[in-house]
Enzyme design. Structure first.
Site, PDB file in Angstrom:
ATOM      1  N   LYS A  13     -27.802  -0.097  67.067  1.00 54.79           N
ATOM      2  CA  LYS A  13     -26.574   0.874  66.859  1.00 54.79           C
ATOM      3  C   LYS A  13     -26.057   0.994  65.695  1.00 54.79           C
ATOM      4  O   LYS A  13     -25.732   2.250  65.018  1.00 54.79           O
ATOM      5  CB  LYS A  13     -25.229   0.453  67.929  1.00 54.79           C
ATOM      6  CG  LYS A  13     -25.756   0.658  69.362  1.00 54.79           C
ATOM      7  CD  LYS A  13     -24.613   0.710  70.113  1.00 54.79           C
ATOM      8  CE  LYS A  13     -24.637   0.328  71.699  1.00 54.79           C
ATOM      9  NZ  LYS A  13     -23.425  -0.210  72.419  1.00 54.79           N
ATOM     10  N   LYS A  22     -14.275  11.112  75.726  1.00 54.58           N
ATOM     11  CA  LYS A  22     -14.412  11.752  74.455  1.00 54.58           C
ATOM     12  C   LYS A  22     -15.661  12.668  74.026  1.00 54.58           C
ATOM     13  O   LYS A  22     -15.486  13.350  73.299  1.00 54.58           O
ATOM     14  CB  LYS A  22     -14.124  10.752  73.476  1.00 54.58           C
ATOM     15  CG  LYS A  22     -12.712  10.234  73.273  1.00 54.58           C
ATOM     16  CD  LYS A  22     -12.339   9.296  72.158  1.00 54.58           C
ATOM     17  CE  LYS A  22     -11.120   8.536  72.112  1.00 54.58           C
ATOM     18  NZ  LYS A  22     -10.871   7.901  71.119  1.00 54.58           N
ATOM     19  N   THR A  37      -1.742   4.065  78.687  1.00 55.25           N
ATOM     20  CA  THR A  37      -1.526   4.678  77.563  1.00 55.25           C
ATOM     21  C   THR A  37       0.008   4.929  76.875  1.00 55.25           C
ATOM     22  O   THR A  37       0.843   5.123  77.595  1.00 55.25           O
ATOM     23  CB  THR A  37      -2.018   5.992  77.378  1.00 55.25           C
ATOM     24  OG1 THR A  37      -2.046   6.432  76.048  1.00 55.25           O
ATOM     25  CG2 THR A  37      -1.861   7.131  78.121  1.00 55.25           C
TER      26      THR A  37
HETATM   27  P1  NAP Z   1     -16.933   1.296  72.083  1.00 52.62           P
HETATM   28  O1  NAP Z   1     -17.382   2.634  71.819  1.00 52.62           O
HETATM   29  O2  NAP Z   1     -17.042   0.624  73.476  1.00 52.62           O
HETATM   30  O3  NAP Z   1     -17.623   0.257  71.102  1.00 52.62           O
HETATM   31  C1  NAP Z   1     -17.331  -1.117  70.970  1.00 52.62           C
HETATM   32  C2  NAP Z   1     -17.713  -1.888  69.952  1.00 52.62           C
HETATM   33  O4  NAP Z   1     -17.366  -3.206  69.850  1.00 52.62           O
HETATM   34  C3  NAP Z   1     -19.392  -1.887  69.634  1.00 52.62           C
HETATM   35  O5  NAP Z   1     -19.768  -1.991  68.469  1.00 52.62           O
HETATM   36  C4  NAP Z   1     -19.724  -3.238  70.431  1.00 52.62           C
HETATM   37  O6  NAP Z   1     -20.907  -3.759  69.861  1.00 52.62           O
HETATM   38  C5  NAP Z   1     -18.704  -4.017  69.934  1.00 52.62           C
HETATM   39  N1  NAP Z   1     -18.383  -5.226  70.649  1.00 52.62           N
HETATM   40  C6  NAP Z   1     -18.029  -5.352  71.917  1.00 52.62           C
HETATM   41  N2  NAP Z   1     -17.994  -6.519  72.183  1.00 52.62           N
HETATM   42  C7  NAP Z   1     -18.613  -7.481  71.486  1.00 52.62           C
HETATM   43  C8  NAP Z   1     -18.575  -8.687  71.142  1.00 52.62           C
HETATM   44  N3  NAP Z   1     -18.310  -9.700  72.251  1.00 52.62           N
HETATM   45  N4  NAP Z   1     -19.027  -9.304  69.783  1.00 52.62           N
HETATM   46  C9  NAP Z   1     -19.350  -8.431  69.125  1.00 52.62           C
HETATM   47  N5  NAP Z   1     -19.142  -7.044  69.050  1.00 52.62           N
HETATM   48  C10 NAP Z   1     -18.648  -6.401  70.240  1.00 52.62           C
HETATM   49  O7  NAP Z   1     -15.262   1.281  72.070  1.00 52.62           O
HETATM   50  P2  NAP Z   1     -14.688   1.878  71.029  1.00 52.62           P
HETATM   51  O8  NAP Z   1     -13.858   3.428  71.438  1.00 52.62           O
HETATM   52  O9  NAP Z   1     -15.033   2.097  69.454  1.00 52.62           O
HETATM   53  O10 NAP Z   1     -12.956   1.086  70.720  1.00 52.62           O
HETATM   54  C11 NAP Z   1     -13.311  -0.016  70.049  1.00 52.62           C
HETATM   55  C12 NAP Z   1     -11.742  -0.541  69.816  1.00 52.62           C
HETATM   56  O11 NAP Z   1     -11.002   0.444  68.841  1.00 52.62           O
HETATM   57  C13 NAP Z   1     -11.086  -0.780  70.958  1.00 52.62           C
HETATM   58  O12 NAP Z   1     -10.391  -2.251  70.646  1.00 52.62           O
HETATM   59  C14 NAP Z   1      -9.851   0.090  70.649  1.00 52.62           C
HETATM   60  O13 NAP Z   1      -8.504  -0.306  71.396  1.00 52.62           O
HETATM   61  C15 NAP Z   1      -9.786   0.308  69.190  1.00 52.62           C
HETATM   62  N6  NAP Z   1      -9.132   1.800  69.045  1.00 52.62           N
HETATM   63  C16 NAP Z   1      -7.984   1.800  68.356  1.00 52.62           C
HETATM   64  C17 NAP Z   1      -7.630   3.118  67.933  1.00 52.62           C
HETATM   65  C18 NAP Z   1      -6.151   2.978  67.534  1.00 52.62           C
HETATM   66  O14 NAP Z   1      -5.491   4.374  67.573  1.00 52.62           O
HETATM   67  N7  NAP Z   1      -5.670   2.134  66.737  1.00 52.62           N
HETATM   68  C19 NAP Z   1      -8.225   4.076  68.468  1.00 52.62           C
HETATM   69  C20 NAP Z   1      -9.565   4.185  68.996  1.00 52.62           C
HETATM   70  C21 NAP Z   1      -9.894   2.595  69.496  1.00 52.62           C
HETATM   71  P3  NAP Z   1     -22.146  -3.461  70.571  1.00 52.62           P
HETATM   72  O15 NAP Z   1     -22.996  -2.110  70.048  1.00 52.62           O
HETATM   73  O16 NAP Z   1     -23.399  -4.571  70.098  1.00 52.62           O
HETATM   74  O17 NAP Z   1     -22.116  -3.463  72.126  1.00 52.62           O
END
Ligand code: NAP
Length: 256
Positions: A148, A60, A11
């Site tokens: 979802k 979380k 991190t």
């Molecule tokens: P999460 O709860 O695991 O959700 C993942 C999402 O990605 C779901 O909607 C999933 O769809 C989709 N997904 C995964 N693989 C996919 C694929 N091959 N094709 C299409 N959709 C796909 O993860 P999260 O915590 O929301 O985090 C998601 C992203 O946000 C990460 O990249 C993280 O680094 C970023 N993030 C950034 C910040 C920042 O401060 N900038 C903060 C938090 C998170 P399904 O429902 O179909 O599985």
């Protein structure tokens, strides 16, 4: 102060927080704690008299029932990324949603009445949707797993469709701003644009909350068409600044 998660050693949060303590000459430190049990960690945090800590994947949600109090944002989003200790009580906060929305408003302007597509329905998407609705945007949730998207859309009283070319017309209706919140674009999916089927015109504003790589395939497609774009780095900084304020009572010393 510190951050719990698993894994957590990668991190960037300690760099942000410790940098701020150093600039302000504070006698404080921010440390990553890799744990598999947030309840046991809370006992340690009390022993160490910690003022607060950040929470990342996969805790979380798990941290919420361990709190003595929750903010309204945590209740609505169902995720807690910030814990503070106030009068000996653990209070759960969410700084992801403010971190997400502030850079967008600063760069794009007001979202009131704007039509926004939100790609993804995971934890981050929930915080983004909460913030977008608070700002008065009309939001379309688009996700690979349509169930979802539906669950999220029902909770926030908004529209949804599956992530597919068949829904091009609907997505076009909601394309003032397109927000990308999935893992697609990040290693090992760095060569994929989840909206590759969408014919950008150059008028759409594209926001990808991924920050590594700096320019994802999704943003690159926008840059090539002349769209304005934003990546996830300012979001990471902003949510950290909010936590810094909660932990220390002081504003983060941002350089002009
Ligand atoms: P999460 O709860 O695991 O959700 C993942 C999402 O990605 C779901 O909607 C999933 O769809 C989709 N997904 C995964 N693989 C996919 C694929 N091959 N094709 C299409 N959709 C796909 O993860 P999260 O915590 O929301 O985090 C998601 C992203 O946000 C990460 O990249 C993280 O680094 C970023 N993030 C950034 C910040 C920042 O401060 N900038 C903060 C938090 C998170 P399904 O429902 O179909 O599985």
């Amino acid at each position: 102060m510190g951050i719990i998660g698993n894994p957590v050693m990668h991190t960037k949060s300690p760099v942000i927080h410790n940098g701020g303590y150093k600039k302000l000459g504070l006698d404080a430190v921010y440390v990553p704690f890799e744990t598999d049990d947030p309840a046991t960690f809370l006992e340690l945090a009390a022993l160490l008299d910690m003022k607060g800590f950040s929470v990342t994947v996969p805790f979380k949600n798990d941290i919420i029932p361990l709190m003595d109090g929750l903010t309204e944002s945590v209740r609505s989003i169902g995720a807690c990324n910030t814990v503070t200790r106030i009068d000996g009580k653990w209070i759960g906060e969410n700084s992801d949603y403010t971190g997400f929305i502030k850079p967008l408003i600063n760069d794009f302007g007001s979202l009131e009445g704007k039509n926004v597509t939100l790609i993804g329905a995971g934890g981050a998407a929930k915080a983004c949707l909460y913030a977008l609705k608070e700002e008065g945007a009309n939001v379309l949730v688009v996700n690979r797993t349509v169930e979802k998207a539906k669950d999220l859309a029902i909770q926030f009283d908004t529209e949804y469709v599956g992530l597919s070319k068949e829904n091009l017309n609907k997505i076009t209706e909601y394309s003032d701003v397109i927000v990308q919140t999935t893992n697609v674009g990040m290693h090992p999916l760095e060569d994929i644009n989840p909206l590759e089927f969408f014919p950008l015109t150059g008028k759409e504003y594209l926001y990808d909350i991924i920050y590594t790589p700096e320019v994802t395939c999704f943003l690159k497609a926008g840059v090539d068409k002349g769209c304005k774009t934003l990546n996830g780095w300012p979001m990471l900084l902003e949510q950290g600044y909010r936590q810094f304020k909660l932990f220390t009572g002081m504003d983060f010393p941002v350089e002009d």
